[in-house]
Design a protein around this motif. Structure first.
Motif, PDB file in Angstrom:
ATOM      1  N   ALA A 334      29.357 -25.716  19.022  1.00  0.00           N
ATOM      2  CA  ALA A 334      29.045 -25.604  20.489  1.00  0.00           C
ATOM      3  C   ALA A 334      30.127 -25.808  21.489  1.00  0.00           C
ATOM      4  CB  ALA A 334      27.826 -26.628  20.683  1.00  0.00           C
ATOM      5  N   ASP A 335      30.367 -24.691  22.086  1.00  0.00           N
ATOM      6  CA  ASP A 335      31.303 -24.709  22.878  1.00  0.00           C
ATOM      7  C   ASP A 335      30.983 -24.398  24.624  1.00  0.00           C
ATOM      8  OD1 ASP A 335      33.341 -24.484  21.168  1.00  0.00           O
ATOM      9  OD2 ASP A 335      33.161 -22.115  21.107  1.00  0.00           O
ATOM     10  N   ALA A 336      29.542 -24.560  24.596  1.00  0.00           N
ATOM     11  CA  ALA A 336      28.782 -24.245  25.862  1.00  0.00           C
ATOM     12  C   ALA A 336      27.274 -24.744  25.732  1.00  0.00           C
ATOM     13  CB  ALA A 336      28.698 -23.044  26.491  1.00  0.00           C
ATOM     14  N   THR A 337      26.638 -25.017  26.671  1.00  0.00           N
ATOM     15  CA  THR A 337      25.348 -25.244  26.899  1.00  0.00           C
ATOM     16  C   THR A 337      24.592 -25.184  28.179  1.00  0.00           C
ATOM     17  OG1 THR A 337      25.552 -27.606  28.162  1.00  0.00           O
ATOM     18  CG2 THR A 337      25.791 -27.731  25.895  1.00  0.00           C
ATOM     19  N   CYS A 338      23.365 -24.794  28.080  1.00  0.00           N
ATOM     20  CA  CYS A 338      22.591 -24.456  29.008  1.00  0.00           C
ATOM     21  C   CYS A 338      21.125 -25.222  28.704  1.00  0.00           C
ATOM     22  CB  CYS A 338      22.313 -23.112  29.258  1.00  0.00           C
ATOM     23  SG  CYS A 338      21.197 -22.185  28.154  1.00  0.00           S
ATOM     24  N   CYS A 339      20.357 -25.332  30.000  1.00  0.00           N
ATOM     25  CA  CYS A 339      18.847 -25.739  29.842  1.00  0.00           C
ATOM     26  C   CYS A 339      18.057 -25.364  30.881  1.00  0.00           C
ATOM     27  CB  CYS A 339      18.883 -27.385  29.938  1.00  0.00           C
ATOM     28  SG  CYS A 339      19.170 -28.129  31.710  1.00  0.00           S
ATOM     29  N   ALA A 340      16.778 -25.466  30.695  1.00  0.00           N
ATOM     30  CA  ALA A 340      15.658 -24.737  31.434  1.00  0.00           C
ATOM     31  C   ALA A 340      14.448 -25.759  31.479  1.00  0.00           C
ATOM     32  CB  ALA A 340      15.262 -23.693  31.038  1.00  0.00           C
ATOM     33  N   GLY A 341      14.370 -26.362  32.714  1.00  0.00           N
ATOM     34  CA  GLY A 341      13.280 -27.523  32.754  1.00  0.00           C
ATOM     35  C   GLY A 341      12.002 -27.152  33.699  1.00  0.00           C
ATOM     36  N   ILE A 342      11.034 -27.716  33.337  1.00  0.00           N
ATOM     37  CA  ILE A 342       9.558 -27.305  34.167  1.00  0.00           C
ATOM     38  C   ILE A 342       9.311 -28.769  34.493  1.00  0.00           C
ATOM     39  CG2 ILE A 342       7.339 -26.580  34.408  1.00  0.00           C
ATOM     40  CD1 ILE A 342       8.146 -24.502  32.132  1.00  0.00           C
ATOM     41  N   GLY A 343       9.103 -29.125  35.709  1.00  0.00           N
ATOM     42  CA  GLY A 343       8.435 -30.399  36.084  1.00  0.00           C
ATOM     43  C   GLY A 343       7.070 -30.358  36.066  1.00  0.00           C
ATOM     44  N   LEU A 344       6.322 -30.901  34.897  1.00  0.00           N
ATOM     45  CA  LEU A 344       4.923 -30.827  34.538  1.00  0.00           C
ATOM     46  C   LEU A 344       4.155 -31.358  35.784  1.00  0.00           C
ATOM     47  CD1 LEU A 344       5.063 -31.879  31.032  1.00  0.00           C
ATOM     48  CD2 LEU A 344       4.975 -29.747  31.836  1.00  0.00           C
ATOM     49  N   ASP A 345       4.289 -32.286  36.382  1.00  0.00           N
ATOM     50  CA  ASP A 345       3.776 -32.914  37.541  1.00  0.00           C
ATOM     51  C   ASP A 345       3.601 -31.961  38.525  1.00  0.00           C
ATOM     52  OD1 ASP A 345       3.397 -36.189  36.953  1.00  0.00           O
ATOM     53  OD2 ASP A 345       5.036 -34.744  36.179  1.00  0.00           O
ATOM     54  N   ARG A 346       4.777 -31.430  39.058  1.00  0.00           N
ATOM     55  CA  ARG A 346       4.974 -30.521  40.079  1.00  0.00           C
ATOM     56  C   ARG A 346       4.034 -29.283  39.826  1.00  0.00           C
ATOM     57  NH1 ARG A 346      10.844 -30.359  43.166  1.00  0.00           N
ATOM     58  NH2 ARG A 346      10.840 -32.676  43.972  1.00  0.00           N
ATOM     59  N   LEU A 347       4.308 -28.683  38.703  1.00  0.00           N
ATOM     60  CA  LEU A 347       3.713 -27.513  38.344  1.00  0.00           C
ATOM     61  C   LEU A 347       2.349 -27.516  38.311  1.00  0.00           C
ATOM     62  CD1 LEU A 347       3.596 -24.269  37.846  1.00  0.00           C
ATOM     63  CD2 LEU A 347       4.091 -25.012  35.309  1.00  0.00           C
ATOM     64  N   THR A 348       1.629 -28.606  37.926  1.00  0.00           N
ATOM     65  CA  THR A 348       0.187 -29.030  37.757  1.00  0.00           C
ATOM     66  C   THR A 348      -0.159 -28.987  39.286  1.00  0.00           C
ATOM     67  OG1 THR A 348       0.230 -30.092  35.971  1.00  0.00           O
ATOM     68  CG2 THR A 348      -1.310 -30.556  37.362  1.00  0.00           C
ATOM     69  N   TYR A 349       0.454 -29.612  40.205  1.00  0.00           N
ATOM     70  CA  TYR A 349       0.209 -29.884  41.652  1.00  0.00           C
ATOM     71  C   TYR A 349       0.162 -28.453  42.376  1.00  0.00           C
ATOM     72  CZ  TYR A 349       0.336 -31.627  46.569  1.00  0.00           C
ATOM     73  OH  TYR A 349      -0.048 -31.981  47.852  1.00  0.00           O
TER      74      TYR A 349
END
Length: 361
Positions: A334-349
């Motif tokens: 692994a020479d690199a990384t990425c991520c994708a996040g969803i704030g469950l509380d915020r999306l629910t709101y």
């Protein structure tokens, strides 16, 4: 307004001025940042002096230059939608911390299930459950303290041989400070970012599942001392996709995940836009780091318009080689990384605000 004011007499674009306001609001109530013909004026009603405000503003804006944002998509949402305060049965128990009632819990469970089905299952990513605590050394290695020096919640432990000393029952009402003598710093802190669990345990995860793509769902804690609200929480849940691999693999999946996020939010029917963004850094070289994100298009946010402004509910982030080096991932290919996040509380709101989730969800 009473309090201190500071005028910064150099050009500052509207986006950066708003980032500055949000960053200062982590620590001070009632902050305003007004754009002038030349520069900005920052006002704080209580707390720091004009000199102290000036030092914070200059640090945040040092080397600033305007970088235009890139809009990937902008959606009006389903026809006939209107936005209102959602049905919210949460009960505040501390600053930014809530007890969830059955309606909110049901809505959160529905949103979590959508994320799991659309991303963990569709991408074939093993689904991990992140813990509330994480080793303090992990944050040191990741550089979190340098970038976000004020957001970490410390964890303490009762001292060794606790019962050999004075017991809590013997503390008098006029000596509350004595309670501090029963606690010592621990080697763990509350988790501010779920993806760190993956990087810190990459070798074991790679060995078990023979993949560099994982989904993780877990609690997140951030100490934003005075900036908490119904949507800016001190404790919340995050769903993330985390990718580790060669630079080519990560670049390919970064675009793939960004496309999947774009499609997902369009299908939800909520008004939103996907736009390049930057974190409100307040550590070492904040302007340089922030502008690098915008120039490299290494961070995109999904923002939903609400009555009091836009709410960021998700983001896709490319890290380059930073975590590959910090966590020794190169030996795993692994020479690199990425991520994708969803704030469950915020999306629910956000979905509840537009009536897109029922209490029976």
């Amino acid at each position: 307004m009473n309090g201190a004011r500071y005028r910064y007499e150099r050009p500052v674009d509207a986006g950066t001025a708003d980032e500055l306001r949000k960053a200062l609001a982590f620590h001070h109530d009632g902050v305003t940042v007004e754009q002038l013909d030349r520069g900005i004026e920052v006002a704080v009603p209580d707390g720091p002096s004009e000199r102290e405000i000036g030092e914070m503003v200059r640090h945040f804006l040092r080397g600033h230059r305007e970088v235009p944002a890139t809009v990937v998509t902008e959606q009006a949402g389903r026809p006939g939608l209107s936005c209102a305060l959602p049905d919210d049965d949460r009960i505040a128990v501390a600053r930014g911390v809530y007890l969830h009632g059955p309606e909110w819990t049901a809505a959160m469970d529905h949103v979590r299930r959508l994320c799991r089905e659309r991303f963990a299952e569709a991408f074939g990513a093993p689904l991990l459950a992140g813990s509330a605590q994480i080793a303090r050394d992990v944050l040191v290695r990741a550089g979190y303290y340098q970038k976000f020096p004020n957001l970490v919640n410390a964890v303490a432990r009762i001292r060794d041989r606790y019962w050999d000393g004075v017991t809590v029952s013997q503390l008098r009402a006029d000596q509350p400070e004595a309670l501090g003598s029963f606690y010592t710093p621990a080697d763990t802190v509350l988790t501010p970012v779920t993806c760190y669990h993956v990087y810190a345990n990459a070798a074991e995860l790679k060995h078990r599942y023979d993949t560099g793509l994982f989904a993780i769902d877990g609690p997140v804690f951030r100490h934003e001392s005075r900036n908490h609200s119904a949507t800016r929480l001190g404790e919340f849940r995050m769903f993330e996709l985390v990718r580790m691999g060669s630079a080519e693999e990560v670049a390919h999946d970064y675009e793939r995940i960004l496309g999947a996020f774009t499609d997902f939010f369009a299908e939800l029917g909520v008004p939103h836009r996907v736009v390049s963004a930057s974190d409100a850094f307040f550590g070492d070289a904040p302007t340089m780091t922030r502008e690098a994100q915008l120039l490299n298009k290494s961070k995109f946010e999904v923002r939903v318009p609400l009555a009091d402004g836009e709410l960021s509910v998700a983001s896709v982030n490319a890290h380059g080689e930073v975590f590959a080096d910090s966590f020794g991932l190169r030996g795993l290919g692994a020479d690199a990384t990425c991520c994708a996040g969803i704030g469950l509380d915020r999306l629910t709101y956000a979905l509840l605000s537009y009536g897109l989730l029922g209490t029976s969800a």
